[in-house]
Design an enzyme around this catalytic site. Structure first.
Site, PDB file in Angstrom:
ATOM      1  N   SER A   2       0.844  -1.201   0.000  1.00 58.70           N
ATOM      2  CA  SER A   2       0.000   0.000   0.000  1.00 58.70           C
ATOM      3  C   SER A   2       0.877   1.248   0.000  1.00 58.70           C
ATOM      4  CB  SER A   2      -0.900   0.005   1.234  1.00 58.70           C
ATOM      5  OG  SER A   2      -0.122   0.109   2.417  1.00 58.70           O
ATOM      6  N   HIS A   3       0.247   2.396  -0.241  1.00 55.25           N
ATOM      7  CA  HIS A   3       1.005   3.647  -0.315  1.00 55.25           C
ATOM      8  C   HIS A   3       1.772   3.915   0.976  1.00 55.25           C
ATOM      9  CE1 HIS A   3       2.073   7.819  -1.020  1.00 55.25           C
ATOM     10  NE2 HIS A   3       1.584   8.073   0.184  1.00 55.25           N
ATOM     11  N   VAL A   4       1.102   3.773   2.111  1.00 57.70           N
ATOM     12  CA  VAL A   4       1.776   4.106   3.364  1.00 57.70           C
ATOM     13  C   VAL A   4       2.953   3.162   3.625  1.00 57.70           C
ATOM     14  CG1 VAL A   4       0.361   2.676   4.925  1.00 57.70           C
ATOM     15  CG2 VAL A   4       1.339   4.826   5.742  1.00 57.70           C
TER      16      VAL A   4
END
Length: 1075
Positions: A677-679
């Site tokens: 995921s982005h985070v």
């Protein structure tokens, strides 16, 4: 045996009783109540008003021996929740307003009124009184007060709260003051109007509830009220009533037969509503009926107590326990009478044991103070008749059944008897087992109760007695589950299936619960029966547990989201104590069937993870840091924080879409965002330790260190270790990794428009298109023939800005420029407006022509018809508009990059119908092992995997680059949904920020399909990916080989996305250098 303080005899009659009797026959008395003050003393509050235009008098009279002072304030209609200092005009003689305070103080004076001339046993009892007089238009809701001794050595309150005395004339004004708060909630306002009436009992409440429910069924509310919300409102109201948080009687007496008639009417109305509703609405309707008894013959309550007394020669003597209860029953029977009867039976069975009496009352939540607060109070200890105990036990066991028939709808035996004529034959065997084995073995009891519920459910629509029986069985299941909560994991695991089935029977929208149950039943029977599993079985079970956990969280969140605002709004309007309002939703969740499942999972999860060789921790971004520990609920809410010192964050909720706050050196969470995921990518790019924990114990230990400095690091075994550090340790850690997180080193080049609105693969060059386009083009001719690349064209950098210069877009350009200037003032609103403005722009004709030409040259079929053109360009504009999303704005600002320097190219591709989607990291991102490929796989489109919108995990696996034919499964999928789309086009973001070295720009911007994606519930248990080991090994091995081939072709570690179509063909849709 020593007598407990709660059991001491109260021989002295109350000196306030004559005043209570006078108030009872005084037509001007609109409120009266005796508050217990201990030591046999009480406080009588009597409120009188002779007519609407007459003044209101509030008399507070006490027989306490201490000299007392009233410490008081008022609540105004416009400030109904506040304690306000009373105006000077209301202060009785001798009062003082506390300087700079919110209260006044008025000493109690010896009462000289005739009614205060009370003699007991030949001795006059001195009474003290304070009288407050209010004008007719007082504008107040209530008086609030506490009482102190004159020397301030003692203070008295109403339990844990202030004393509150409502005053007449405030009801209408109170409702009017709330109309603004409830402007969009007419049903809630209707409930409040009723509940603030000066005369009110359970009978009134039940009849009003029936009126509202009938109005809902008849369509009276039209579109003004959502049915599920309306049902939840009535449920919350009835639950507050059932739990005694709102009054059962105010200035009105209801005979038992009238109360039971109201119960009969409401319960039959609920049954009709249950038959007429579905889904969530039906779920709330079902819960309503458990908040009250079924009604029945209420007159029997009144008649039979007198018959018992006469049959057993028990005299109606004032001041005896039996006569006091008789008068209470005659005056106003309530559900408390069930607890009182059971307590008296315990007293008789204990040979006159007062301790047993008080213990049973306590179990029912009935205190001495509550007994004394009844309109006809019970002040004495129970009477013992040694020679008649056996007879009286039989008498009161029968009387208890009468009370339960009226007041206790969900009592099992009462429900079984009441539903005997309508219980399906198929349920009777299971029901018989339950009744005969209530304290027997838990698993067979649960299974029988669940099967009985299953059979009853089919016939329960519209049948009140079967609804009560269904709720009673659910109570049996809950009790059995609680009894087994501490069982060893091998025994506890056998509870999962029946408890999931029970949850499915209760939940209105139960599709995901049923999928979870099917997934659990698909596990090997030996595992479900408690045998120790092998690693592969444990991995599959851990994935199912993860999916169940997500399902339970969603149920809990949905319940809380529905009833928290309702319980808060109604609770504050009713004057419910704050603690009861705050705990309302939590108690509903904890009392529901989902909580029992959660308890069992907590018991078995650690053992499954151990057997699966899974750590309690999953390290997403390894590292080590020293920082001050902060505990927060939601990463999204704090993503824009800037911490002045190195900070370790313990976060309850992380979706995967957020930013890492500046100054954070580690993020630890019980949530489970995807490692891709982005985070997660952002954490690895910034060098921030990021890990998720699947065990409550380490998280509890960490929470206890809140506010302290800790040294936290990942270990070689894949765990997270920490220890408390000295404050001085912060000085050696500035909270930033200079190599990765120094905004001043980043610079974004602003490319110029190439002069064309569309380019083919041959023109995918630096400064023209972004890395996604270039990387796809660079793979041509370098991969094995079995790895496909999709046909593609790109709308190059600067096309959006150039399109805005077209005459047809002049108005849009001016509007957008003005809104961009306002972004710093209100980022969320202005960014939303920018996106809205872009979606309204007209696409220039030259762009249409050039894009159509390039797509034709690439062999891509362009949509036919005007409508399809519009759908395609809506997707394209959506990608342009995604430049103006909050996450991207804050991310660029933190990196020190000028927000408006970002340019958005749009890569247009044919959508490949996906059976599965995968993401490959050619270097394991968790271990940084360059010899190991790490992959994740899900059904459907890759958006399910990388967007953070779908909780749960994909199938994760890894393989050594030297042995790609033997991939190792690290986790099985636990996602409950997948996205699918027809064969059409996808428009992918391809910005100049996504390939900027040192900046995690990937995933910040949108890729949008021309046709809407369809989200479907998925069952992995029957998929060959799980069920067919040879198929699984082949697919996973092929995906790993794709990763190695692309890494070798491009000469560096890669982050690859691709799909597998229904025929097993693999297409790579995106690759970029691995961060």
């Amino acid at each position: 045996m020593p007598v407990l303080s709660a059991e001491k005899k109260e021989d002295r009659p109350s000196a306030l009783e004559p005043l209570v009797q006078l108030a009872a026959v005084d037509e001007a008395c609109v409120f009266r109540r005796v508050f217990p003050m201990g030591n046999q003393a009480g406080l009588l509050a009597a409120v009188r008003q002779a007519g609407p235009e007459e003044p209101v008098t509030v008399d507070l009279t006490t027989d306490a021996a201490d000299r007392l002072v009233l410490h008081w304030g008022v609540s105004e209609v416009e400030r109904r929740h506040d304690w306000i200092q009373p105006p000077e005009s209301l202060l009785p003689e001798g009062s003082t307003n506390i300087v700079n305070g919110i209260a006044a103080e008025t000493p109690f004076k010896n009462c000289q009124d005739d009614e205060c001339d009370v003699t007991i046993g030949g001795t006059k009892v001195p009474l003290q009184r304070v009288r407050v007089t209010l004008p007719p238009s007082h504008g107040l809701i209530s008086l609030q007060f506490v009482i102190r001794a004159e020397d301030s050595t003692r203070w008295w309150k109403d339990g844990n709260s202030n004393f509150v005395v409502r005053v007449p004339g405030s009801g209408t004004a109170l409702v009017e003051s709330m109309e603004e708060d409830f402007v969009d909630n007419p049903l809630g306002l209707e409930i409040i109007k009723a509940e603030t009436s000066d005369m009110w009992t359970l009978m009134h409440r039940y009849n009003k509830s029936a009126d509202l429910l009938e109005g809902l069924l008849d369509g009276q509310w039209g579109d003004k009220v959502d049915p599920a919300s309306a049902a939840a409102h009535i449920y919350v109201w009835l639950r507050y009533s059932s739990n005694r948080h709102i009054t059962w009687q105010r200035n009105y007496n209801t005979q038992p037969r009238i109360l039971s008639a109201a119960q009969e009417r409401l319960t039959q109305t609920i049954a009709r509503a249950h038959a007429a509703t579905t889904g969530e609405t039906q779920e709330w309707v079902r819960l309503m009926i458990g908040m009250l008894g079924r009604g029945g013959d209420g007159q029997k309550i009144r008649d039979e107590i007198l018959n018992i007394m006469h049959r057993n020669n028990i005299k109606e003597v004032k001041g005896t326990w039996m006569e006091e209860w008789h008068q209470k029953l005659h005056n106003n029977t309530t559900p408390d009478d069930v607890g009182i009867c059971e307590a008296y039976l315990a007293f008789l069975r204990g040979n006159g044991d007062n301790g047993a009496y008080w213990r049973v009352l306590s179990d029912h939540g009935i205190t001495r103070e509550r007994l004394q607060s009844f309109e006809r109070s019970i002040r004495t200890e129970p009477d013992d008749y040694p020679d008649q105990r056996g007879t009286l036990i039989g008498e009161f066991e029968h009387y208890l059944s009468i009370l339960k028939a009226v007041h206790s709808g969900t009592d099992l035996m009462t429900s079984v008897q009441a539903a005997s004529n309508s219980t399906p034959e198929s349920a009777k065997g299971f029901l018989g087992y339950v009744v005969s084995n209530l304290r027997g073995q838990v698993v067979p009891l649960l299974e029988a109760a669940v099967e009985a519920r299953t059979e009853i459910r089919r016939a329960a629509l519209g049948d009140r007695e079967l609804l009560y029986l269904d709720l009673a069985l659910e109570g049996v299941i809950r009790g059995a589950a609680e009894r087994a909560a501490g069982a060893n994991p091998q025994s506890a695991i056998r509870l999962v299936a029946p408890l999931l089935q029970n949850l499915a029977l209760t939940t209105g929208d139960n599709e995901e619960v049923v999928f979870c149950l099917a997934a659990w039943l698909a596990l090997p029977e030996s595992l479900r029966n408690g045998n120790y599993p092998g690693r592969e079985e444990a991995l599959q079970a851990a994935a199912v547990v993860d999916r169940i956990r997500i399902c339970l969280a969603n149920i809990s969140d949905a319940v809380s989201a529905r009833i928290e605002p309702i319980s808060s709004g109604l609770g504050h309007a009713f004057g419910v104590e704050e603690w009861a309002i705050e705990l309302f939703a939590e108690e509903v969740v904890r009392g529901g069937p989902a909580f029992a499942v959660s308890q069992v999972l907590g018991n078995i999860e650690a053992g499954l993870r151990s057997a699966a060789e899974l750590s309690a921790w999953q390290v997403i971004s390894p590292g080590g840091a020293v920082g001050r520990l902060r505990v927060e609920h939601d990463l999204y809410a704090i993503q824009d924080e800037v911490y002045e010192e190195p900070t370790v964050l313990l976060i309850d909720r992380v979706t995967g879409e957020e930013e890492i706050p500046e100054g954070a050196v580690a993020v630890l969470t019980p949530d489970a965002p995807d490692v891709l995921s982005h985070v997660s990518v952002r954490a690895r790019n910034m060098g921030v330790l990021f890990a998720t924990c699947h065990d409550d114990a380490p998280l509890k230990e960490l929470r206890e260190l809140k506010g302290r400095v800790i040294d936290v690091k990942t270990t070689a075994a894949g765990d997270v270790a920490w220890e408390e550090a000295l404050e001085d340790a912060l000085a050696g850690d500035d909270g930033a990794d200079e190599e990765h997180d120094s905004p001043n080193k980043l610079k974004i080049d602003v490319p110029k428009w190439v002069g064309k609105y569309a380019v083919g693969m041959d023109a995918f060059e630096t400064g023209v298109v972004g890395a996604k386009s270039k990387n796809i083009a660079n793979l041509r001719g370098k991969l094995p023939s079995w790895i496909a690349l999709p046909a593609s064209v790109t709308i190059p950098f600067g096309s959006f800005e150039t399109a805005l210069e077209e005459p047809t877009c002049a108005e849009v350009r001016a509007e957008l420029e003005a809104e961009v200037k306002r972004i710093p003032e209100n980022p969320a609103e202005s960014l939303r407006r920018c996106r809205e403005i872009i979606m309204g722009m007209t696409v220039p004709e030259p762009l249409k022509a050039e894009l159509s030409k390039e797509m034709s040259a690439a062999g891509m079929k362009w949509p036919e018809g005007v409508e399809r053109w519009e759908e395609a360009f809506a997707a394209m504009k959506g990608v342009w508009a995604s430049k103006f999303n909050e996450r991207a704005y804050y991310s660029m600002r933190k990196a020190g990059l000028p927000f408006m320097d970002l340019r958005m190219a749009v890569l247009v591709m044919r959508v490949v119908p996906a059976q599965y989607a995968f993401v490959i990291h050619t270097v394991n991102p968790a271990t940084r092992d360059e010899d190991e490929i790490y992959c994740e796989l899900v059904k459907g489109l890759g958006e399910t995997l990388v967007s953070g919108q779908f909780p749960g995990k994909g199938m994760s696996f890894a393989a050594s680059k030297r042995d790609l034919d033997n991939p190792r499964v690290l986790a099985y999928p636990s996602k409950s949904a997948a996205m699918f789309v027809p064969d059409s086009l996808i428009f992918r973001s391809d910005s100049n920020g996504e390939d900027l070295e040192g900046y995690a720009g990937a995933g910040l911007y949108d890729s949008i399909t021309m046709d809407p994606c369809v989200t479907e519930r998925v069952d992995y248990t029957s998929d060959p990916l799980i069920a067919d080991e040879s198929f699984r090994r082949h697919i996973l091995s092929q995906i790993c080989k794709v990763g190695l081939a692309i890494e070798e072709a491009l000469g560096s570690p890669q982050d690859v996305e691709g799909v597998v179509d229904p025929e097993g063909n693999i297409t790579v849709v995106q690759t970029r250098p691995q961060v």
